[in-house]
Motif scaffolding. Structure first.
Motif, PDB file in Angstrom:
ATOM      1  N   ALA A   1       0.817  -1.212   0.000  1.00  0.00           N
ATOM      2  CA  ALA A   1       0.000   0.000   0.000  1.00  0.00           C
ATOM      3  C   ALA A   1       0.855   1.268   0.000  1.00  0.00           C
ATOM      4  O   ALA A   1       0.408   2.323  -0.449  1.00  0.00           O
ATOM      5  N   ALA A   2       2.106   1.159   0.501  1.00  0.00           N
ATOM      6  CA  ALA A   2       2.980   2.339   0.616  1.00  0.00           C
ATOM      7  C   ALA A   2       3.754   2.621  -0.663  1.00  0.00           C
ATOM      8  O   ALA A   2       4.577   3.535  -0.684  1.00  0.00           O
ATOM      9  N   ARG A   3       3.516   1.853  -1.709  1.00  0.00           N
ATOM     10  CA  ARG A   3       4.266   2.101  -2.953  1.00  0.00           C
ATOM     11  C   ARG A   3       3.996   3.481  -3.523  1.00  0.00           C
ATOM     12  O   ARG A   3       4.807   4.016  -4.258  1.00  0.00           O
ATOM     13  N   VAL A   4       2.846   4.056  -3.203  1.00  0.00           N
ATOM     14  CA  VAL A   4       2.565   5.425  -3.653  1.00  0.00           C
ATOM     15  C   VAL A   4       2.974   6.448  -2.604  1.00  0.00           C
ATOM     16  O   VAL A   4       2.742   7.645  -2.780  1.00  0.00           O
ATOM     17  N   GLY A   5       3.581   5.995  -1.512  1.00  0.00           N
ATOM     18  CA  GLY A   5       4.059   6.908  -0.484  1.00  0.00           C
ATOM     19  C   GLY A   5       3.635   6.456   0.900  1.00  0.00           C
ATOM     20  O   GLY A   5       2.562   5.876   1.078  1.00  0.00           O
ATOM     21  N   GLU A   6       4.495   6.733   1.883  1.00  0.00           N
ATOM     22  CA  GLU A   6       4.221   6.312   3.262  1.00  0.00           C
ATOM     23  C   GLU A   6       3.323   7.299   3.999  1.00  0.00           C
ATOM     24  O   GLU A   6       2.451   6.887   4.765  1.00  0.00           O
ATOM     25  N   ARG A   7       3.504   8.587   3.733  1.00  0.00           N
ATOM     26  CA  ARG A   7       2.648   9.565   4.400  1.00  0.00           C
ATOM     27  C   ARG A   7       1.208   9.410   3.908  1.00  0.00           C
ATOM     28  O   ARG A   7       0.969   9.283   2.717  1.00  0.00           O
ATOM     29  N   GLY A   8       0.282   9.486   4.847  1.00  0.00           N
ATOM     30  CA  GLY A   8      -1.127   9.407   4.461  1.00  0.00           C
ATOM     31  C   GLY A   8      -1.641   7.990   4.281  1.00  0.00           C
ATOM     32  O   GLY A   8      -2.778   7.795   3.846  1.00  0.00           O
ATOM     33  N   LEU A   9      -0.832   6.990   4.604  1.00  0.00           N
ATOM     34  CA  LEU A   9      -1.270   5.595   4.510  1.00  0.00           C
ATOM     35  C   LEU A   9      -2.340   5.341   5.573  1.00  0.00           C
ATOM     36  O   LEU A   9      -2.130   5.626   6.756  1.00  0.00           O
TER      37      LEU A   9
ATOM     38  N   ALA B   1      -5.264   2.719   7.488  1.00  0.00           N
ATOM     39  CA  ALA B   1      -5.479   1.307   7.810  1.00  0.00           C
ATOM     40  C   ALA B   1      -6.380   0.630   6.780  1.00  0.00           C
ATOM     41  O   ALA B   1      -6.162  -0.523   6.396  1.00  0.00           O
ATOM     42  N   THR B   2      -7.386   1.356   6.278  1.00  0.00           N
ATOM     43  CA  THR B   2      -8.283   0.756   5.277  1.00  0.00           C
ATOM     44  C   THR B   2      -7.567   0.476   3.957  1.00  0.00           C
ATOM     45  O   THR B   2      -8.004  -0.376   3.178  1.00  0.00           O
ATOM     46  N   ASP B   3      -6.456   1.175   3.688  1.00  0.00           N
ATOM     47  CA  ASP B   3      -5.699   0.927   2.454  1.00  0.00           C
ATOM     48  C   ASP B   3      -5.129  -0.488   2.425  1.00  0.00           C
ATOM     49  O   ASP B   3      -4.771  -1.001   1.359  1.00  0.00           O
ATOM     50  N   LEU B   4      -4.993  -1.116   3.602  1.00  0.00           N
ATOM     51  CA  LEU B   4      -4.392  -2.453   3.658  1.00  0.00           C
ATOM     52  C   LEU B   4      -5.349  -3.555   3.208  1.00  0.00           C
ATOM     53  O   LEU B   4      -4.905  -4.639   2.812  1.00  0.00           O
ATOM     54  N   MET B   5      -6.644  -3.300   3.275  1.00  0.00           N
ATOM     55  CA  MET B   5      -7.611  -4.390   3.112  1.00  0.00           C
ATOM     56  C   MET B   5      -7.478  -5.118   1.776  1.00  0.00           C
ATOM     57  O   MET B   5      -7.442  -6.350   1.729  1.00  0.00           O
ATOM     58  N   SER B   6      -7.403  -4.364   0.671  1.00  0.00           N
ATOM     59  CA  SER B   6      -7.338  -5.023  -0.644  1.00  0.00           C
ATOM     60  C   SER B   6      -6.029  -5.803  -0.785  1.00  0.00           C
ATOM     61  O   SER B   6      -5.995  -6.870  -1.410  1.00  0.00           O
ATOM     62  N   HIS B   7      -4.962  -5.289  -0.183  1.00  0.00           N
ATOM     63  CA  HIS B   7      -3.664  -5.973  -0.263  1.00  0.00           C
ATOM     64  C   HIS B   7      -3.650  -7.230   0.611  1.00  0.00           C
ATOM     65  O   HIS B   7      -3.053  -8.236   0.230  1.00  0.00           O
ATOM     66  N   ILE B   8      -4.303  -7.153   1.765  1.00  0.00           N
ATOM     67  CA  ILE B   8      -4.405  -8.353   2.608  1.00  0.00           C
ATOM     68  C   ILE B   8      -5.093  -9.455   1.823  1.00  0.00           C
ATOM     69  O   ILE B   8      -4.634 -10.601   1.774  1.00  0.00           O
TER      70      ILE B   8
END
Length: 504
Positions: free
Chosen positions: A478-486, A488-495
């Motif tokens: 999820a952090a491939r587009v940047g670490e700032r602003g990551l 928790a919901t961004d993880l769901m599709s990757h999980i």
């Protein structure tokens, strides 16, 4: 200034981690029992480091080597010789009293002198015009705070715009705990030898080592086998092999039922994140016991979660009868409502994943139990242990061991280099994850992920190890587009993508 070089390719790293004294013992056995001279090992270390320089900084023509008086400095003198022989411009600045250099380090210092003439003592500042700094000041034996001219030199390295390669370990970093001893070199890359040092992977280690490269220096396998690893390194690349494709005749009853308990008024999001993460990890069913005020919102956003408004502990009983595992704590609060639910669940025989306020309540009323996974961040760990957050950070391995011994079950100490400790094995440290995870809700997702794996039949230690790595790997994607602003919901599709074998 730290450029955090991304090492070309993804270098192979072993899973075994060692204490400094174990690596020193391997070094001794290699020399004394197997007859490989110390100077030969020094040549191999210098060659491996120089090869890395050529691969990663091919444009670098002006090399500064900063050396100390021990064998780490000897490795630095070998790098300086090789760079000179390759036609590069080399300067060596040395810290400490010259007469203290001895043995193989002295032999290589004299070889360098024969090739290049004199080397200079560090006089307070670094030359401004260099393409790369090689840190060969302290090795793995450093135990006390860095002071005086030594500290001045490390500060100067960090102030330089040139990238930094650390030999064996960044100077100033404690090899066993990963704590900075006053001040330490912030390396862009570290090449470490013979065995991986466990402090490189937790506490301050990940922030100071940069990309880590390993070279065993051809040490005989019997020497490596003589030492039992002090810790192991976990990553998703290894852990994902534990996941098999599902049977074609699978049904939801085969994959367990997670009951999430939490979400006091104003904190419903934490409980919902936890419940959704359990579903995305593959749990068959997920129920959520929360405040009645949150039921409508959760159903509207994620109808797959079976949401129940629970006003008092007695209402949990029917839900517990259907559950395989309980995730307790996200958004629970420590007021009367949360405390009464926590009290009701303390004696459950079901596996229990405890986070957030469940841990804060446990710190107030300590109880042991072997059916649980505790997932504290350093602040919660400090409360559970009755010490300061600084004390936890100073030796995370000791802290996670104390947590497990005091409270039972499996302890997961979150943070850079999350640690997993069960009763019957050495601690494991996860090398997945990134600083973008320092945002609200990440811990709630981890709780749901671990509970989801327990529901599907993994043991508590396995679920903790796989869960921590999946969580970190999903955050890395999820952090491939940047670490700032990551978020928790961004993880769901990757999980979801990662938890299915065949997906990278």
């Amino acid at each position: 200034m730290n450029h955090h070089l991304s090492i070309l390719g993804k270098p192979y790293l072993p899973t075994a981690l060692y204490l400094a004294q174990q690596v020193r013992e391997m070094d001794r056995l290699t020399i004394e029992v197997h007859g490989i001279p110390g100077d030969e090992l020094m040549q191999r270390a210098g060659q491996a480091a120089f090869d890395l320089i050529r691969r990663n900084w091919p444009e670098a023509t002006k090399i500064l080597v900063l050396t100390g008086t021990g064998n780490n400095g000897g490795d630095g003198f070998v790098v300086a010789q090789l760079a000179l022989q390759a036609g590069l411009q080399v300067q060596v600045l040395q810290l400490g009293e010259r007469q203290r250099i001895g043995g193989d380090a002295l032999a290589n210092a004299l070889r360098y002198e024969t090739l290049a003439g004199e080397w200079r003592a560090f006089s307070g500042e670094l030359p401004p015009d260099v393409d790369l700094i090689v840190d060969a000041v302290f090795g793995i034996g450093l135990e006390r705070e860095v002071e005086g001219q030594w500290a001045q030199a490390l500060v100067a390295v960090n102030a330089s715009p040139a990238p930094v390669l650390a030999l064996d370990i960044p100077s100033g970093l404690h090899a066993d705990t990963g704590k900075v001893l006053g001040t330490a070199v912030q390396a862009d890359a570290s090449i470490t030898f013979i065995g991986l040092k466990r402090g490189m992977f937790t506490s301050d280690g990940p922030a100071y080592c940069g990309g880590i490269v390993f070279d065993a220096l051809g040490v005989p396998s019997q020497v490596i086998a003589s030492q039992t690893a002090s810790a192991s390194r976990l990553d998703w690349r290894n852990q994902r092999q534990l996941l098999q494709p599902r049977s074609r005749t699978a049904h939801k009853g085969m994959y367990g039922h997670v009951l999430v308990v939490g979400g006091d008024l104003g904190f419903g999001g934490a409980a919902r994140l936890c419940a959704e993460a359990a579903l995305r990890t593959g749990a068959g069913l997920v129920s959520l016991a929360t405040r009645a005020e949150h039921v409508e919102a959760v159903l509207a956003a994620r109808p797959e979660i079976m949401v129940h408004g629970v006003s008092e502990p007695a209402k949990l009983q029917a839900l517990l009868e259907k559950a395989t595992v309980v995730a307790l704590g996200p958004g629970l609060g420590t007021s009367g409502w949360g405390r009464s639910l926590w009290q009701q669940l303390l004696d459950t025989q079901l596996p229990l994943v405890m986070d957030a306020d469940a841990l804060n309540l446990l710190a107030r009323s300590p109880r042991r139990g072997n059916n649980r996974v505790l997932t504290p961040h350093p602040g919660e760990a400090a409360r559970l242990l009755g010490c300061s957050t600084e004390a936890v950070h100073a030796d995370r391995f000791a802290a996670v061991e104390q947590l497990q011994q005091r409270y039972g079950g499996v302890a997961v100490l979150k943070g850079a280099g999350t640690l997993v400790q069960s009763s019957d094995s050495a601690p494991a440290v996860c090398s997945d994850g990134n600083p973008g995870m320092a945002s609200g809700g990440m811990g709630d997702v981890l709780t749901g992920v671990i509970a989801g794996f327990i529901a599907q039949g993994w043991s508590l230690p396995e679920a903790a190890g796989i869960g921590v790595c999946l969580h970190g790997a999903a955050a890395d994607k999820a952090a491939r587009v940047g670490e700032r602003g990551l978020l928790a919901t961004d993880l769901m599709s990757h999980i979801r993508r990662l938890v299915n074998p065949g997906n990278a």
